[in-house]
Design a protein around this motif. Sequence first.
Motif, mmCIF file in Angstrom:
data_model
loop_
_atom_site.group_PDB
_atom_site.id
_atom_site.type_symbol
_atom_site.label_atom_id
_atom_site.label_comp_id
_atom_site.label_asym_id
_atom_site.label_seq_id
_atom_site.Cartn_x
_atom_site.Cartn_y
_atom_site.Cartn_z
ATOM 1 N N PHE A 17 0.631 -1.252 -0.154
ATOM 2 C CA PHE A 17 -0.028 0.448 -0.364
ATOM 3 C C PHE A 17 0.673 1.274 0.109
ATOM 4 O O PHE A 17 0.872 1.809 -0.606
ATOM 5 N N SER A 18 2.162 1.398 0.438
ATOM 6 C CA SER A 18 3.115 2.443 1.280
ATOM 7 C C SER A 18 3.142 3.172 -0.575
ATOM 8 O O SER A 18 3.891 3.445 -0.699
ATOM 9 N N ILE A 19 3.435 1.601 -1.676
ATOM 10 C CA ILE A 19 4.280 1.898 -2.812
ATOM 11 C C ILE A 19 3.125 1.635 -3.614
ATOM 12 O O ILE A 19 3.593 2.058 -4.966
ATOM 13 N N GLY A 20 1.906 1.946 -3.152
ATOM 14 C CA GLY A 20 0.585 2.157 -4.433
ATOM 15 C C GLY A 20 0.503 0.867 -5.087
ATOM 16 O O GLY A 20 0.263 0.709 -6.099
ATOM 17 N N GLU A 21 0.690 0.546 -3.934
ATOM 18 C CA GLU A 21 0.200 -1.210 -4.561
ATOM 19 C C GLU A 21 -0.531 -2.195 -3.607
ATOM 20 O O GLU A 21 -0.865 -1.750 -2.548
ATOM 21 N N ASP A 22 -1.391 -3.211 -4.106
ATOM 22 C CA ASP A 22 -2.206 -4.368 -3.800
ATOM 23 C C ASP A 22 -1.575 -5.708 -3.699
ATOM 24 O O ASP A 22 -1.211 -5.480 -5.085
ATOM 25 N N ILE A 23 -2.191 -6.140 -2.601
ATOM 26 C CA ILE A 23 -1.627 -7.489 -3.039
ATOM 27 C C ILE A 23 -2.576 -8.577 -4.198
ATOM 28 O O ILE A 23 -1.643 -9.305 -4.568
ATOM 29 N N GLU A 24 -3.074 -7.896 -4.251
ATOM 30 C CA GLU A 24 -3.958 -8.750 -5.321
ATOM 31 C C GLU A 24 -3.070 -8.245 -6.948
ATOM 32 O O GLU A 24 -3.680 -9.226 -7.841
ATOM 33 N N ASP A 25 -3.131 -7.667 -7.341
ATOM 34 C CA ASP A 25 -2.077 -7.330 -8.476
ATOM 35 C C ASP A 25 -0.630 -6.892 -8.800
ATOM 36 O O ASP A 25 0.026 -6.391 -9.251
ATOM 37 N N THR A 26 0.195 -6.922 -7.760
ATOM 38 C CA THR A 26 1.786 -6.922 -7.774
ATOM 39 C C THR A 26 2.188 -7.947 -8.065
ATOM 40 O O THR A 26 1.870 -9.279 -7.831
ATOM 41 N N ASN A 27 3.638 -7.767 -8.904
ATOM 42 C CA ASN A 27 4.172 -9.020 -9.344
ATOM 43 C C ASN A 27 5.631 -9.676 -7.841
ATOM 44 O O ASN A 27 6.039 -9.921 -8.051
ATOM 45 N N LYS A 28 4.819 -8.623 -7.028
ATOM 46 C CA LYS A 28 6.723 -8.516 -6.148
ATOM 47 C C LYS A 28 5.791 -10.183 -4.668
ATOM 48 O O LYS A 28 4.313 -10.312 -5.322
ATOM 49 N N SER A 29 6.852 -10.795 -4.194
ATOM 50 C CA SER A 29 6.995 -11.668 -3.549
ATOM 51 C C SER A 29 8.091 -11.397 -2.176
ATOM 52 O O SER A 29 8.721 -10.551 -2.223
ATOM 53 N N TYR A 30 7.068 -12.486 -1.245
ATOM 54 C CA TYR A 30 8.264 -12.332 -0.475
ATOM 55 C C TYR A 30 8.952 -13.803 0.513
ATOM 56 O O TYR A 30 7.739 -14.488 0.163
ATOM 57 N N THR A 31 10.102 -13.823 0.806
ATOM 58 C CA THR A 31 9.860 -15.237 1.936
ATOM 59 C C THR A 31 9.878 -14.654 3.477
ATOM 60 O O THR A 31 10.913 -13.007 3.515
ATOM 61 N N SER A 32 9.445 -14.853 4.564
ATOM 62 C CA SER A 32 9.982 -14.401 5.920
ATOM 63 C C SER A 32 10.872 -15.124 6.187
ATOM 64 O O SER A 32 10.682 -16.762 6.661
ATOM 65 N N TRP A 33 11.316 -15.149 7.445
ATOM 66 C CA TRP A 33 11.903 -15.997 8.509
ATOM 67 C C TRP A 33 12.962 -14.818 9.772
ATOM 68 O O TRP A 33 12.861 -13.551 9.271
ATOM 69 N N TYR A 34 13.355 -16.025 10.043
ATOM 70 C CA TYR A 34 14.570 -15.626 11.870
ATOM 71 C C TYR A 34 15.819 -15.712 10.862
ATOM 72 O O TYR A 34 16.047 -16.297 10.925
ATOM 73 N N PHE A 35 17.120 -14.763 11.567
ATOM 74 C CA PHE A 35 18.187 -15.164 11.576
ATOM 75 C C PHE A 35 18.456 -16.272 13.243
ATOM 76 O O PHE A 35 17.736 -16.996 13.867
ATOM 77 N N CYS A 36 19.201 -17.129 12.383
ATOM 78 C CA CYS A 36 20.125 -18.329 13.185
ATOM 79 C C CYS A 36 19.037 -19.357 14.073
ATOM 80 O O CYS A 36 17.967 -19.195 13.323
ATOM 81 N N SER A 37 19.574 -20.210 14.910
ATOM 82 C CA SER A 37 18.350 -21.112 14.953
ATOM 83 C C SER A 37 18.212 -21.667 17.168
ATOM 84 O O SER A 37 18.195 -21.659 17.448
ATOM 85 N N ASP A 38 18.408 -20.272 17.094
ATOM 86 C CA ASP A 38 17.915 -19.894 18.516
ATOM 87 C C ASP A 38 16.817 -18.665 18.965
ATOM 88 O O ASP A 38 17.562 -17.279 18.355
#
Length: 157
Positions: A17-38
């Motif tokens: 939304f902040s960059i003028g796009e929405d989830i329905e028509d964006t070609n951008k994607s992402y991964t989500s993760w955390y650092f390390c193992s603890d």
Amino acid sequence: MENEHASVIKMWEDYLFSIGEDIEDTNKSYTSWYFCSDKESADNLAKLVLQGTKRGTASLYDIYDIDDEELPKVYDYSIITNWDGAAQCIIRIKKIIILPFKDVNEEMAEIEGEGDKSLEYWRRVHIDFFEKELEEYNMKFSKDMPVVFEEFEVVYK
């Protein structure tokens, strides 16, 4: 993504939304993760990213191949979470360098922003982390192993 923390989805929608796009028509994607193992490391490193201290990360090249995962690419987006999966910020990769562990330099250690930011500290904690990670695969660490060094920028908090 059905197990994804609601804050991750909301942060992605808010960013688009902040960059003028929405989830329905964006070609951008992402991964989500955390650092390390603890929990302690994951939460602390997420804070360092939010502070602008941590602007890079390194992982073992061989693990991507073994786990049949795609290597990260420049302009890829990731939502960094805390250990519990709650979104902390969105980063975008600026630069990828694949090089032997032994060739990581002082500048890269400083970009990674951990501990005292020295190459000595970087090597010590990464050897420890990589040795533990490789145990799961019955592999031994070598300073000749290639690492994937990612330099990133925070694009949304």
